[in-house]
Design an enzyme around this catalytic site. Structure first.
Site, PDB file in Angstrom:
ATOM      1  N   GLY A  47       0.793  -1.233   0.000  1.00 18.35           N
ATOM      2  CA  GLY A  47       0.000   0.000   0.000  1.00 18.35           C
ATOM      3  C   GLY A  47       0.821   1.277   0.000  1.00 18.35           C
ATOM      4  O   GLY A  47       0.435   2.280  -0.585  1.00 18.35           O
ATOM      5  N   ASP A 103       1.000   3.926   4.089  1.00 19.00           N
ATOM      6  CA  ASP A 103      -0.165   4.529   3.429  1.00 19.00           C
ATOM      7  C   ASP A 103      -1.205   5.028   4.423  1.00 19.00           C
ATOM      8  O   ASP A 103      -1.648   6.160   4.352  1.00 19.00           O
ATOM      9  CB  ASP A 103      -0.797   3.539   2.422  1.00 19.00           C
ATOM     10  CG  ASP A 103      -1.119   2.179   3.035  1.00 19.00           C
ATOM     11  OD1 ASP A 103      -0.766   1.932   4.211  1.00 19.00           O
ATOM     12  OD2 ASP A 103      -1.726   1.350   2.335  1.00 19.00           O
ATOM     13  N   ASP A 106      -4.798   2.471  10.513  1.00 19.91           N
ATOM     14  CA  ASP A 106      -6.187   2.149  10.873  1.00 19.91           C
ATOM     15  C   ASP A 106      -6.203   1.719  12.339  1.00 19.91           C
ATOM     16  O   ASP A 106      -6.301   2.559  13.226  1.00 19.91           O
ATOM     17  CB  ASP A 106      -6.705   1.070   9.922  1.00 19.91           C
ATOM     18  CG  ASP A 106      -8.154   0.684  10.189  1.00 19.91           C
ATOM     19  OD1 ASP A 106      -8.787   1.323  11.039  1.00 19.91           O
ATOM     20  OD2 ASP A 106      -8.652  -0.261   9.550  1.00 19.91           O
ATOM     21  N   PHE A 155     -13.886   2.249   4.444  1.00 19.27           N
ATOM     22  CA  PHE A 155     -12.895   1.533   3.646  1.00 19.27           C
ATOM     23  C   PHE A 155     -12.635   2.289   2.349  1.00 19.27           C
ATOM     24  O   PHE A 155     -13.535   2.537   1.566  1.00 19.27           O
ATOM     25  CB  PHE A 155     -13.346   0.100   3.357  1.00 19.27           C
ATOM     26  CG  PHE A 155     -12.192  -0.737   2.919  1.00 19.27           C
ATOM     27  CD1 PHE A 155     -11.272  -1.200   3.849  1.00 19.27           C
ATOM     28  CD2 PHE A 155     -11.981  -1.025   1.578  1.00 19.27           C
ATOM     29  CE1 PHE A 155     -10.168  -1.952   3.460  1.00 19.27           C
ATOM     30  CE2 PHE A 155     -10.890  -1.772   1.174  1.00 19.27           C
ATOM     31  CZ  PHE A 155      -9.989  -2.232   2.114  1.00 19.27           C
ATOM     32  N   ASP A 162      -5.629  -0.964  -1.631  1.00 14.83           N
ATOM     33  CA  ASP A 162      -6.359  -1.962  -2.395  1.00 14.83           C
ATOM     34  C   ASP A 162      -7.582  -2.461  -1.665  1.00 14.83           C
ATOM     35  O   ASP A 162      -7.726  -2.310  -0.451  1.00 14.83           O
ATOM     36  CB  ASP A 162      -5.461  -3.182  -2.641  1.00 14.83           C
ATOM     37  CG  ASP A 162      -5.238  -3.994  -1.363  1.00 14.83           C
ATOM     38  OD1 ASP A 162      -4.751  -3.408  -0.380  1.00 14.83           O
ATOM     39  OD2 ASP A 162      -5.595  -5.186  -1.338  1.00 14.83           O
ATOM     40  N   ARG A 168      -5.404  -0.319  -6.687  1.00 15.55           N
ATOM     41  CA  ARG A 168      -4.204   0.409  -6.263  1.00 15.55           C
ATOM     42  C   ARG A 168      -3.804   1.477  -7.272  1.00 15.55           C
ATOM     43  O   ARG A 168      -3.149   2.451  -6.949  1.00 15.55           O
ATOM     44  CB  ARG A 168      -3.016  -0.553  -6.101  1.00 15.55           C
ATOM     45  CG  ARG A 168      -3.165  -1.569  -4.987  1.00 15.55           C
ATOM     46  CD  ARG A 168      -1.823  -2.246  -4.732  1.00 15.55           C
ATOM     47  NE  ARG A 168      -1.949  -3.479  -3.975  1.00 15.55           N
ATOM     48  CZ  ARG A 168      -1.977  -3.556  -2.642  1.00 15.55           C
ATOM     49  NH1 ARG A 168      -1.920  -2.467  -1.917  1.00 15.55           N
ATOM     50  NH2 ARG A 168      -2.067  -4.721  -2.043  1.00 15.55           N
TER      51      ARG A 168
HETATM   52  P1  IMP Z   1      -3.677  -1.305  10.674  1.00 19.49           P
HETATM   53  O1  IMP Z   1      -2.728  -2.348  11.148  1.00 19.49           O
HETATM   54  O2  IMP Z   1      -5.098  -1.608  11.059  1.00 19.49           O
HETATM   55  O3  IMP Z   1      -3.272   0.101  11.087  1.00 19.49           O
HETATM   56  O4  IMP Z   1      -3.721  -1.402   9.109  1.00 19.49           O
HETATM   57  C1  IMP Z   1      -2.740  -0.902   8.353  1.00 19.49           C
HETATM   58  C2  IMP Z   1      -2.752  -1.411   6.935  1.00 19.49           C
HETATM   59  O5  IMP Z   1      -4.021  -1.872   6.508  1.00 19.49           O
HETATM   60  C3  IMP Z   1      -2.403  -0.272   6.009  1.00 19.49           C
HETATM   61  O6  IMP Z   1      -1.029  -0.257   5.796  1.00 19.49           O
HETATM   62  C4  IMP Z   1      -3.188  -0.591   4.769  1.00 19.49           C
HETATM   63  O7  IMP Z   1      -2.408  -1.361   3.880  1.00 19.49           O
HETATM   64  C5  IMP Z   1      -4.358  -1.395   5.235  1.00 19.49           C
HETATM   65  N1  IMP Z   1      -5.576  -0.571   5.320  1.00 19.49           N
HETATM   66  C6  IMP Z   1      -6.108   0.050   6.394  1.00 19.49           C
HETATM   67  N2  IMP Z   1      -7.230   0.717   6.098  1.00 19.49           N
HETATM   68  C7  IMP Z   1      -7.421   0.531   4.770  1.00 19.49           C
HETATM   69  C8  IMP Z   1      -8.439   0.989   3.849  1.00 19.49           C
HETATM   70  O8  IMP Z   1      -9.387   1.709   4.166  1.00 19.49           O
HETATM   71  N3  IMP Z   1      -8.276   0.572   2.563  1.00 19.49           N
HETATM   72  C9  IMP Z   1      -7.264  -0.219   2.143  1.00 19.49           C
HETATM   73  N4  IMP Z   1      -6.295  -0.652   2.968  1.00 19.49           N
HETATM   74  C10 IMP Z   1      -6.373  -0.283   4.269  1.00 19.49           C
HETATM   75 MG    MG Z   2      -3.578  -3.542   2.087  1.00 18.43          MG
END
Ligand code: IMP
Ligand code: MG
Length: 182
Positions: A47, A103, A106, A155, A162, A168
């Site tokens: 990402g 990127d 979350d 999302f 993606d 992407r």
């Molecule tokens: P986290 O571990 O929940 O902070 O997620 C981080 C990773 O999840 C990011 O590096 C993204 O690749 C993916 N991600 C989180 N939210 C989204 C979204 O809304 N769309 C697509 N990918 C996401």
């Molecule tokens: Mg991803």
């Protein structure tokens, strides 16, 4: 592809402008510390790749770029909390000034794990540049020096992000219609 998007959140121009500002901020902040070795920008695949490619061209300092691939999502839309390193760095970051280019934050679980892992390798310093930070409840407490945008807990796809490996290549960031992933 464009038909699957219900709303454009950040246009191509918004992204270009903001990423340029982030690069300028990094250039200012690291001008004194980068030295001749420069900084190491660690791009988190997949990402973060599109963001990284634009960001490094907005940083006017000597730098190296390296890539790490981690997985925390599988093919779903929510973080599993289980992070696996799929590809490690080629660069030894001991004593180096490191910027992690991600990127989106979350749950923050991916970065939390990654930062602990990279910290144990003894970098001189480590900061995070995240293009977006989602307004997520119970997000892990991640010190993030550079944040491009905050965005709602929806999302989103495009500009590197993606859904099931698609979208992407959208030049903008938009909200995926819920019926696509429900
Ligand atoms: P986290 O571990 O929940 O902070 O997620 C981080 C990773 O999840 C990011 O590096 C993204 O690749 C993916 N991600 C989180 N939210 C989204 C979204 O809304 N769309 C697509 N990918 C996401
Ligand atoms: Mg991803």
């Amino acid at each position: 592809m464009h038909n699957d998007i219900s709303e454009i959140y950040f246009s191509e121009q918004d992204l270009a402008d903001r990423v340029r500002e982030m690069g300028e901020a990094i250039t200012r902040d690291y001008a004194g510390v980068a030295g001749s070795d420069g900084i190491v920008v660690i791009s988190i695949l997949r990402g973060g790749a599109v963001f990284t490619c634009d960001l490094i061209r907005a940083i006017d300092l000597p730098l190296e770029v390296d890539f790490m691939a981690v997985s925390s999502y599988g093919n779903g839309v929510k973080s599993s909390g289980v992070v696996r390193i799929l590809k490690d760095l080629n660069t030894d970051i001991r004593g180096r000034h490191v910027i992690i280019a991600e990127d989106i934050i979350d749950s923050g679980l991916t970065l939390k794990y990654l930062m602990q892992n990279l910290e144990s390798r003894g970098p001189a310093s480590m900061t995070v540049a995240a293009l977006m930070r989602k307004n997520t409840e119970n997000q892990a407490d991640i010190p993030c020096r550079y944040v491009g945008f905050t965005c709602p807990d929806k999302f989103i796809v495009g500009y590197g992000l993606d859904y099931a490996e698609r979208y992407r290549n959208l030049p903008y960031i938009g909200v995926l219609k819920p019926e696509i992933y429900q």
